[in-house]
Motif scaffolding. Structure first.
Motif, PDB file in Angstrom:
ATOM      1  N   GLY A 240      46.794  44.329  20.170  1.00  0.00           N
ATOM      2  CA  GLY A 240      46.853  43.310  21.220  1.00  0.00           C
ATOM      3  C   GLY A 240      47.797  43.691  22.349  1.00  0.00           C
ATOM      4  N   VAL A 241      48.972  44.192  21.987  1.00  0.00           N
ATOM      5  CA  VAL A 241      49.953  44.619  23.004  1.00  0.00           C
ATOM      6  C   VAL A 241      49.406  45.790  23.812  1.00  0.00           C
ATOM      7  CG1 VAL A 241      52.229  45.658  23.348  1.00  0.00           C
ATOM      8  CG2 VAL A 241      51.951  43.766  21.729  1.00  0.00           C
ATOM      9  N   ARG A 242      48.787  46.760  23.120  1.00  0.00           N
ATOM     10  CA  ARG A 242      48.233  47.926  23.817  1.00  0.00           C
ATOM     11  C   ARG A 242      47.127  47.528  24.781  1.00  0.00           C
ATOM     12  NH1 ARG A 242      44.001  50.945  23.318  1.00  0.00           N
ATOM     13  NH2 ARG A 242      43.306  50.038  21.351  1.00  0.00           N
ATOM     14  N   LEU A 243      46.250  46.628  24.350  1.00  0.00           N
ATOM     15  CA  LEU A 243      45.170  46.189  25.235  1.00  0.00           C
ATOM     16  C   LEU A 243      45.719  45.451  26.452  1.00  0.00           C
ATOM     17  CD1 LEU A 243      42.487  44.931  22.668  1.00  0.00           C
ATOM     18  CD2 LEU A 243      42.428  47.021  24.035  1.00  0.00           C
ATOM     19  N   ALA A 244      46.735  44.618  26.238  1.00  0.00           N
ATOM     20  CA  ALA A 244      47.331  43.874  27.355  1.00  0.00           C
ATOM     21  C   ALA A 244      47.937  44.813  28.391  1.00  0.00           C
ATOM     22  CB  ALA A 244      48.396  42.913  26.826  1.00  0.00           C
ATOM     23  N   GLU A 245      48.432  45.966  27.928  1.00  0.00           N
ATOM     24  CA  GLU A 245      49.112  46.896  28.829  1.00  0.00           C
ATOM     25  C   GLU A 245      48.184  47.932  29.460  1.00  0.00           C
ATOM     26  OE1 GLU A 245      53.496  46.880  26.596  1.00  0.00           O
ATOM     27  OE2 GLU A 245      52.139  48.597  26.381  1.00  0.00           O
ATOM     28  N   SER A 246      47.172  48.393  28.702  1.00  0.00           N
ATOM     29  CA  SER A 246      46.411  49.553  29.191  1.00  0.00           C
ATOM     30  C   SER A 246      44.905  49.355  29.324  1.00  0.00           C
ATOM     31  CB  SER A 246      46.668  50.760  28.264  1.00  0.00           C
ATOM     32  OG  SER A 246      46.206  50.478  26.953  1.00  0.00           O
ATOM     33  N   PHE A 247      44.370  48.228  28.854  1.00  0.00           N
ATOM     34  CA  PHE A 247      42.924  48.032  28.947  1.00  0.00           C
ATOM     35  C   PHE A 247      42.512  47.811  30.398  1.00  0.00           C
ATOM     36  CE2 PHE A 247      39.062  45.384  28.816  1.00  0.00           C
ATOM     37  CZ  PHE A 247      38.251  46.177  28.013  1.00  0.00           C
ATOM     38  N   GLN A 248      41.527  48.595  30.854  1.00  0.00           N
ATOM     39  CA  GLN A 248      41.031  48.479  32.223  1.00  0.00           C
ATOM     40  C   GLN A 248      40.100  47.269  32.343  1.00  0.00           C
ATOM     41  OE1 GLN A 248      41.983  50.473  34.851  1.00  0.00           O
ATOM     42  NE2 GLN A 248      43.446  51.321  33.377  1.00  0.00           N
ATOM     43  N   THR A 249      40.462  46.342  33.216  1.00  0.00           N
ATOM     44  CA  THR A 249      39.682  45.112  33.393  1.00  0.00           C
ATOM     45  C   THR A 249      38.242  45.425  33.784  1.00  0.00           C
ATOM     46  OG1 THR A 249      41.659  43.909  34.080  1.00  0.00           O
ATOM     47  CG2 THR A 249      39.539  42.923  34.635  1.00  0.00           C
ATOM     48  N   ILE A 250      37.297  44.770  33.111  1.00  0.00           N
ATOM     49  CA  ILE A 250      35.883  44.925  33.458  1.00  0.00           C
ATOM     50  C   ILE A 250      35.359  43.590  33.970  1.00  0.00           C
ATOM     51  CG2 ILE A 250      35.485  46.767  31.779  1.00  0.00           C
ATOM     52  CD1 ILE A 250      34.207  44.676  29.931  1.00  0.00           C
ATOM     53  N   SER A 251      34.255  43.652  34.704  1.00  0.00           N
ATOM     54  CA  SER A 251      33.666  42.439  35.262  1.00  0.00           C
ATOM     55  C   SER A 251      32.201  42.343  34.859  1.00  0.00           C
ATOM     56  CB  SER A 251      33.786  42.453  36.794  1.00  0.00           C
ATOM     57  OG  SER A 251      33.223  41.279  37.347  1.00  0.00           O
ATOM     58  N   ILE A 252      31.833  41.207  34.256  1.00  0.00           N
ATOM     59  CA  ILE A 252      30.454  40.972  33.846  1.00  0.00           C
ATOM     60  C   ILE A 252      29.957  39.723  34.566  1.00  0.00           C
ATOM     61  CG2 ILE A 252      28.903  40.496  31.922  1.00  0.00           C
ATOM     62  CD1 ILE A 252      30.884  41.931  30.095  1.00  0.00           C
ATOM     63  N   GLU A 253      29.052  39.913  35.522  1.00  0.00           N
ATOM     64  CA  GLU A 253      28.515  38.810  36.321  1.00  0.00           C
ATOM     65  C   GLU A 253      29.646  37.994  36.959  1.00  0.00           C
ATOM     66  OE1 GLU A 253      25.322  38.327  36.988  1.00  0.00           O
ATOM     67  OE2 GLU A 253      24.721  40.027  35.733  1.00  0.00           O
ATOM     68  N   GLY A 254      30.656  38.702  37.441  1.00  0.00           N
ATOM     69  CA  GLY A 254      31.773  38.036  38.106  1.00  0.00           C
ATOM     70  C   GLY A 254      32.849  37.532  37.166  1.00  0.00           C
ATOM     71  N   PHE A 255      32.591  37.596  35.834  1.00  0.00           N
ATOM     72  CA  PHE A 255      33.583  37.149  34.861  1.00  0.00           C
ATOM     73  C   PHE A 255      34.444  38.336  34.452  1.00  0.00           C
ATOM     74  CE2 PHE A 255      34.893  36.263  30.422  1.00  0.00           C
ATOM     75  CZ  PHE A 255      35.588  35.070  30.645  1.00  0.00           C
ATOM     76  N   LYS A 256      35.712  38.266  34.782  1.00  0.00           N
ATOM     77  CA  LYS A 256      36.612  39.391  34.511  1.00  0.00           C
ATOM     78  C   LYS A 256      37.200  39.309  33.100  1.00  0.00           C
ATOM     79  CE  LYS A 256      37.881  40.331  39.313  1.00  0.00           C
ATOM     80  NZ  LYS A 256      38.987  40.514  40.285  1.00  0.00           N
TER      81      LYS A 256
END
Length: 417
Positions: A240-256
């Motif tokens: 969870g901590v790793r995702l919060a820090e390094s996960f690249q935000t994706i967008s699906i139909e405008g939902f980030k």
């Protein structure tokens, strides 16, 4: 095994536990946030660590009591007190008062009473089942646990922020119904009771747990389960901590979808898969040897969490979360049933309490991965997780099925991991 064929005690235990967990899980995940807002982060952290320690120690005492005294009486007394302390917590939240220290006292008292009663409620499943039907009972219990957590998460998300008092009131009412249900429907089916060995109660408790600690196969299963559960617990810690820090935000139909939302999706997917496929997978695995089901379930589970520990792509995370959950659905009912079969009839409460080390230890290992992750890159954390899971698999498998399985387990885990 059909619902009407279940013993009455099992039905009472499953239904009451479902409602209790559903409402409790709507509140308990927010306790860290609540105390941090009221008394500050440092004080909240120290307070919550104290409650974990208190809960663990009292749980051991509860295991001893549930073997020495009638379990029905233990459950009625502890659940009645728990309901009372939930009522105190609710009153302390009234806006005109908001007595935080009264709330904190009631919360600690609730931890004590619930920990005293928990071993007895776990022992009821063993008392009321046979080795032949335990796997089926543990499968439905596992399903109901996850369903109640899903219901609780939905309740908490809807009501906690703006309807806190109403949520605690609902919890108080639900808790008040439990001792009534126990008094009316629960039967005291305890086959035998633990005999007192020492006049000094403190020495008697210690002597009681020395017996469990000397049971080497059972200790291996408990310690192995601790390492296995650590992977699942790491989802909401290191991963969870790793995702919060390094996960690249994706967008699906405008939902980030950022790291925090990705973590929520993984948790939701896990609960939905468990709710939808527990019985299907349990029915499919009934055709095969339980040793192979346990071993290959643990291997599949391990592969899933090893990849998730370092994966940073949404499709890999979702795919291997499914893999991990399938493995969990395979091994969990077998492990639970076989571990229950190892427990002596007169020490079911004590052994159940002792097995709580699996969860508290796993929680500590999972929290330590946050610190370790500050020094190791994600791929090295996957290697570390793989070693922990391989060790846990060997301990659980050999503890349940004997030394003759050890070489077979090492060979299988090395090949797969």
């Amino acid at each position: 095994m059909k619902w009407k064929e279940y013993p009455r005690n099992i039905k009472v235990r499953l239904i009451t536990s479902f409602f209790n967990r559903a409402v409790a899980s709507a509140v308990m995940p927010f306790m860290a946030l609540f105390f941090a807002q009221e008394i500050g982060r440092v004080a909240a952290g120290l307070f919550l660590i104290l409650t974990v320690i208190i809960g663990f120690v009292i749980n051991l005492v509860g295991g001893y009591l549930s073997d020495r005294l009638p379990r029905k009486k233990v459950l009625i007394a502890t659940s009645s007190l728990s309901a009372l302390f939930f009522g105190v917590m609710t009153v302390s939240l009234v806006p005109e008062s908001n007595w935080i220290w009264l709330f904190a006292f009631a919360y600690i008292a609730f931890i004590i009473t619930s920990s005293l009663g928990r071993p007895a409620i776990h022992a009821i499943i063993i008392d009321s089942t046979t080795p032949e039907n335990r796997k089926a009972v543990y499968a439905i219990d596992y399903w109901l646990v996850n369903l109640s957590l899903a219901v609780g998460a939905a309740l908490g998300g809807l009501l906690y922020m703006n309807h806190q008092i109403e949520l605690f009131l609902l919890l108080s009412i639900t808790s008040s119904c439990l001792p009534v249900a126990y008094a009316i429907w629960l039967e005291d089916s305890q086959a035998s009771r633990l005999e007192k060995q020492h006049d000094n109660v403190f020495l008697d408790v210690i002597q009681n747990y020395q017996v469990a600690f000397r049971d080497k196969p059972f200790v291996k299963v408990v310690m192995g389960s601790m390492f296995i559960f650590a992977a699942e617990f790491s989802l909401n810690s290191y991963i969870g901590v790793r995702l919060a820090e390094s996960f690249q935000t994706i967008s699906i139909e405008g939902f980030k979808i950022g790291g925090v939302r990705m973590l929520s999706l993984l948790n939701i997917q896990n609960m939905l898969l468990v709710v939808c496929f527990t019985f299907l997978i349990s029915k499919l695995t009934d055709r095969f040897d339980k040793k192979k089901v346990l071993l290959y379930g643990l291997i599949i589970y391990s592969v899933g969490y090893i990849v998730m520990t370092s994966a940073n792509s949404w499709y890999l995370l979702l795919l291997f979360s499914i893999v991990a959950t399938i493995g969990e659905l395979m091994y969990s009912p077998v492990r639970n049933a076989e571990q229950a079969n190892m427990i002596p009839a007169d020490k079911r409460g004590s052994y159940s309490a002792f097995s709580g080390i699996s969860f508290s230890g796993a929680d500590m290992i999972a929290r330590s991965t946050i610190i370790l992750g500050a020094f190791l890159i994600p791929t090295m954390m996957s290697v570390y997780m793989g070693l922990i899971l391989m060790f846990g698999t060997v301990l659980v498998y050999t503890g349940l099925f004997g030394k003759q399985a050890e070489s077979e387990t090492f060979a299988a885990t090395k090949t797969s991991l």
